[in-house]
Design a protein around this motif. Structure first.
Motif, PDB file in Angstrom:
ATOM      1  N   GLY A 228       0.921  -1.214  -0.048  1.00 36.47           N
ATOM      2  CA  GLY A 228       0.055   0.020   0.087  1.00 36.47           C
ATOM      3  C   GLY A 228       0.973   1.414  -0.052  1.00 36.47           C
ATOM      4  O   GLY A 228       2.123   1.128   0.507  1.00 36.47           O
ATOM      5  N   ALA A 229       0.209   2.265  -0.421  1.00 36.94           N
ATOM      6  CA  ALA A 229       1.040   3.735  -0.520  1.00 36.94           C
ATOM      7  C   ALA A 229      -0.107   4.787  -0.143  1.00 36.94           C
ATOM      8  O   ALA A 229      -1.408   4.623  -0.738  1.00 36.94           O
ATOM      9  CB  ALA A 229       1.529   3.808  -1.961  1.00 36.94           C
ATOM     10  N   GLY A 230       0.172   5.540   0.636  1.00 38.38           N
ATOM     11  CA  GLY A 230      -0.752   6.755   1.122  1.00 38.38           C
ATOM     12  C   GLY A 230      -0.349   7.996   0.539  1.00 38.38           C
ATOM     13  O   GLY A 230       0.080   8.186  -0.604  1.00 38.38           O
ATOM     14  N   LEU A 231      -0.765   9.164   1.211  1.00 37.15           N
ATOM     15  CA  LEU A 231      -0.710  10.415   0.870  1.00 37.15           C
ATOM     16  C   LEU A 231       0.627  11.033   0.787  1.00 37.15           C
ATOM     17  O   LEU A 231       0.743  11.945  -0.086  1.00 37.15           O
ATOM     18  CB  LEU A 231      -1.451  11.301   1.944  1.00 37.15           C
ATOM     19  CG  LEU A 231      -1.767  12.631   1.590  1.00 37.15           C
ATOM     20  CD1 LEU A 231      -2.530  12.799   0.332  1.00 37.15           C
ATOM     21  CD2 LEU A 231      -2.754  13.396   2.728  1.00 37.15           C
ATOM     22  N   LEU A 232       1.526  10.602   1.418  1.00 35.97           N
ATOM     23  CA  LEU A 232       2.896  10.940   1.215  1.00 35.97           C
ATOM     24  C   LEU A 232       3.931  10.307   0.840  1.00 35.97           C
ATOM     25  O   LEU A 232       3.743   8.971   0.797  1.00 35.97           O
ATOM     26  CB  LEU A 232       3.376  11.214   2.727  1.00 35.97           C
ATOM     27  CG  LEU A 232       2.641  12.103   3.627  1.00 35.97           C
ATOM     28  CD1 LEU A 232       3.536  12.159   5.220  1.00 35.97           C
ATOM     29  CD2 LEU A 232       2.598  13.660   3.196  1.00 35.97           C
ATOM     30  N   VAL A 233       5.024  10.979  -0.053  1.00 38.71           N
ATOM     31  CA  VAL A 233       5.922  10.239  -0.726  1.00 38.71           C
ATOM     32  C   VAL A 233       7.523  10.632  -0.503  1.00 38.71           C
ATOM     33  O   VAL A 233       8.350  10.268  -1.144  1.00 38.71           O
ATOM     34  CB  VAL A 233       5.664  10.160  -2.320  1.00 38.71           C
ATOM     35  CG1 VAL A 233       4.523   9.504  -2.566  1.00 38.71           C
ATOM     36  CG2 VAL A 233       5.603  11.595  -2.945  1.00 38.71           C
TER      37      VAL A 233
ATOM     38  N   PRO B 116      -9.358   2.255   1.313  1.00 36.93           N
ATOM     39  CA  PRO B 116      -9.702   3.225   2.185  1.00 36.93           C
ATOM     40  C   PRO B 116      -9.081   3.266   3.544  1.00 36.93           C
ATOM     41  O   PRO B 116      -9.116   4.365   4.142  1.00 36.93           O
ATOM     42  CB  PRO B 116     -11.077   2.980   2.285  1.00 36.93           C
ATOM     43  CG  PRO B 116     -11.621   1.615   1.910  1.00 36.93           C
ATOM     44  CD  PRO B 116     -10.301   1.249   0.958  1.00 36.93           C
ATOM     45  N   LEU B 117      -8.509   2.312   3.953  1.00 37.27           N
ATOM     46  CA  LEU B 117      -7.910   2.335   5.125  1.00 37.27           C
ATOM     47  C   LEU B 117      -6.428   3.051   5.311  1.00 37.27           C
ATOM     48  O   LEU B 117      -6.207   3.875   6.124  1.00 37.27           O
ATOM     49  CB  LEU B 117      -7.307   0.814   5.733  1.00 37.27           C
ATOM     50  CG  LEU B 117      -8.588  -0.196   5.779  1.00 37.27           C
ATOM     51  CD1 LEU B 117      -7.809  -1.685   6.208  1.00 37.27           C
ATOM     52  CD2 LEU B 117      -9.702   0.220   6.339  1.00 37.27           C
ATOM     53  N   LEU B 118      -6.096   3.304   4.016  1.00 34.96           N
ATOM     54  CA  LEU B 118      -4.706   3.906   4.107  1.00 34.96           C
ATOM     55  C   LEU B 118      -4.786   5.524   4.201  1.00 34.96           C
ATOM     56  O   LEU B 118      -3.829   6.143   4.407  1.00 34.96           O
ATOM     57  CB  LEU B 118      -4.071   3.599   2.587  1.00 34.96           C
ATOM     58  CG  LEU B 118      -3.714   2.449   2.348  1.00 34.96           C
ATOM     59  CD1 LEU B 118      -3.319   1.956   0.972  1.00 34.96           C
ATOM     60  CD2 LEU B 118      -2.812   1.712   3.549  1.00 34.96           C
ATOM     61  N   CYS B 119      -5.995   5.997   4.270  1.00 36.75           N
ATOM     62  CA  CYS B 119      -6.175   7.569   4.395  1.00 36.75           C
ATOM     63  C   CYS B 119      -7.297   7.531   5.609  1.00 36.75           C
ATOM     64  O   CYS B 119      -7.177   8.003   6.724  1.00 36.75           O
ATOM     65  CB  CYS B 119      -6.413   8.491   3.228  1.00 36.75           C
ATOM     66  SG  CYS B 119      -6.787  10.135   3.617  1.00 36.75           S
ATOM     67  N   ALA B 120      -8.509   6.930   5.275  1.00 40.34           N
ATOM     68  CA  ALA B 120      -9.894   7.264   6.072  1.00 40.34           C
ATOM     69  C   ALA B 120      -9.521   6.507   7.440  1.00 40.34           C
ATOM     70  O   ALA B 120      -9.720   7.263   8.565  1.00 40.34           O
ATOM     71  CB  ALA B 120     -10.885   6.744   5.405  1.00 40.34           C
ATOM     72  N   ALA B 121      -9.008   5.567   7.485  1.00 38.93           N
ATOM     73  CA  ALA B 121      -9.005   4.594   8.705  1.00 38.93           C
ATOM     74  C   ALA B 121      -7.710   5.215   9.657  1.00 38.93           C
ATOM     75  O   ALA B 121      -7.988   5.386  10.718  1.00 38.93           O
ATOM     76  CB  ALA B 121      -8.720   3.011   8.424  1.00 38.93           C
TER      77      ALA B 121
ATOM     78  N   GLU C 235       2.158   4.238  12.085  1.00 43.33           N
ATOM     79  CA  GLU C 235       0.659   3.981  12.637  1.00 43.33           C
ATOM     80  C   GLU C 235      -0.203   3.327  11.535  1.00 43.33           C
ATOM     81  O   GLU C 235      -1.163   2.446  11.887  1.00 43.33           O
ATOM     82  CB  GLU C 235       0.251   5.577  12.874  1.00 43.33           C
ATOM     83  CG  GLU C 235       0.593   6.158  14.227  1.00 43.33           C
ATOM     84  CD  GLU C 235       0.272   7.654  14.219  1.00 43.33           C
ATOM     85  OE1 GLU C 235       0.118   8.060  15.519  1.00 43.33           O
ATOM     86  OE2 GLU C 235       0.071   8.343  13.022  1.00 43.33           O
ATOM     87  N   THR C 236      -0.056   3.454  10.331  1.00 40.16           N
ATOM     88  CA  THR C 236      -0.665   2.902   9.301  1.00 40.16           C
ATOM     89  C   THR C 236      -0.484   1.386   9.491  1.00 40.16           C
ATOM     90  O   THR C 236      -1.475   0.617   9.384  1.00 40.16           O
ATOM     91  CB  THR C 236      -0.277   3.333   8.052  1.00 40.16           C
ATOM     92  OG1 THR C 236      -0.511   4.766   7.880  1.00 40.16           O
ATOM     93  CG2 THR C 236      -1.235   2.741   6.911  1.00 40.16           C
TER      94      THR C 236
END
Length: 358
Positions: free
Chosen positions: A92-97, A160-165, A305-306
């Motif tokens: 998975g990958a989220g909002l930050l790079v 959706p867990l990678l941001c919302a959760a 935390e993710t």
């Protein structure tokens, strides 16, 4: 495998202007290096922030823009210094790079608060190339910002867990609100709000959903397991619920008064702001002072935390409520999201979509 040196061409769906309309867009990925992971996108969640960005609601959008920051995909290739991931693994990958890796936040493993953080889209990478998001066939991400997904978790559920959760999990963890028996409120039952109900209930909290109408009462209680439901315009019910909550997670992404919700908090209760709002919020100071209440905010979550949240999610056997769509539906999905017409998170099946020649 060796260093990925050549630029790669990929295709995604991009907005070209503040109309926010997305259409196919071919572009090159940034130069890659020994610390990078080359990922084929399988699924990408749709967040209200994506709508804000493509429509320039925050006044800082750059076009063309490929949104999408809840990415789950398959590792196609890794750089020579990548040790945490292997080809074929689902990650998975989220909002930050990117981040500076030197400041207090980075040294404390809360890189989401780094002043030099780099967003996965609508930003500029260290090599000067614009970043583009997960509404695309492939992405390249530094290994530090890629997360492991526990074995057995469905990839479409993970997106959706990678941001919302993690946006909900992070403040509950940080502010010491994970213990069972607490009484929490979830203000707004959208993508983040429904995650809040699920996670808080799994932590053993008594959960009250607070909304502007009773339209979502049945689903809040019967589908998501909330213990109570408050309509904010019902003065009598709001007064009866005064001083009853240890915390409120405020997910509302538009301007709204804070006083009605501050009154619901116990002594030392916390109102945790999570909605991205580009207009000032107001409150009268006695509402805070007379209960030693706190108004605070929290922003997504760290990589650490993710991964902790994903393990918690698997351990508790949780599931979110999602609607899977193809990429050619994304503009309609954005329209529906603005109307809060989704239960409760869109997830784009990128792998199963025809990204060009629609």
């Amino acid at each position: 495998m060796g260093s990925l040196e050549a630029e790669r061409t990929t295709v995604g769906w991009a907005a070209r202007d503040p109309s926010g309309i997305l259409s196919p867009y071919t572009f090159t990925l940034r130069n890659t290096g020994p610390d990078d992971v080359y990922i084929k996108v399988h699924y990408c969640g749709v967040c209200h922030t994506d709508v804000h960005q493509v429509k320039n609601d925050l006044g800082m959008s750059n076009y063309p823009m490929v949104p999408g920051h809840e990415v789950v995909g398959e590792v196609l290739e890794v750089g020579s210094d990548v040790t945490r991931f292997t080809v074929g693994e689902i990650v998975g990958a989220g909002l930050l790079v990117g981040c500076c890796k030197k400041c207090t936040a980075c040294q404390s493993d809360i890189e989401q608060y780094c002043k030099k953080k780099i967003w996965n889209y609508n930003d500029v990478y260290v090599d000067g190339k614009p970043t583009q998001g997960g509404f695309a066939e492939t992405i390249i991400v530094e290994q530090k910002f890629v997360v492991k997904i526990p074995e057995g978790m469905a990839p479409e559920q993970v997106a959706p867990l990678l941001c919302a959760a993690v946006t909900v999990y992070s403040p509950l963890s940080h502010f010491g609100l994970k213990e069972s028996g607490l009484r929490g409120g979830i203000l707004g039952l959208g993508g983040v709000g429904h995650m809040g109900v699920i996670i808080a209930k799994a932590m053993g909290h008594h959960v009250t959903v607070i909304s502007s109408s009773d339209r979502k009462k049945k689903e809040a209680i019967e589908d998501l397991g909330a213990d109570a439901y408050l309509v904010s315009s019902d003065t009598t019910s709001m007064q009866e619920a005064a001083d009853s909550l240890d915390y409120i997670i405020d997910t509302v992404p538009v301007g709204h008064p804070l006083e009605p919700y501050l009154s619901l908090l116990k002594l030392d209760g916390k109102l945790i702001l999570m909605g991205v709002i580009n207009t000032p919020l107001q409150f009268i100071t006695p509402m805070v002072m007379l209960g030693r209440r706190s108004i605070t905010g929290s922003f997504i979550g760290s990589i650490k935390e993710t991964e902790e949240m994903l393990e918690f999610w698997k351990e508790k056997g949780l599931t979110s409520m999602i609607e899977i769509v193809n990429m050619d539906y994304i503009n309609k999905a954005f329209e529906r999201l603005e109307k809060n017409d989704v239960r409760y998170r869109f997830v784009v099946d990128v792998k199963g979509s025809k990204l060009i020649d629609q």
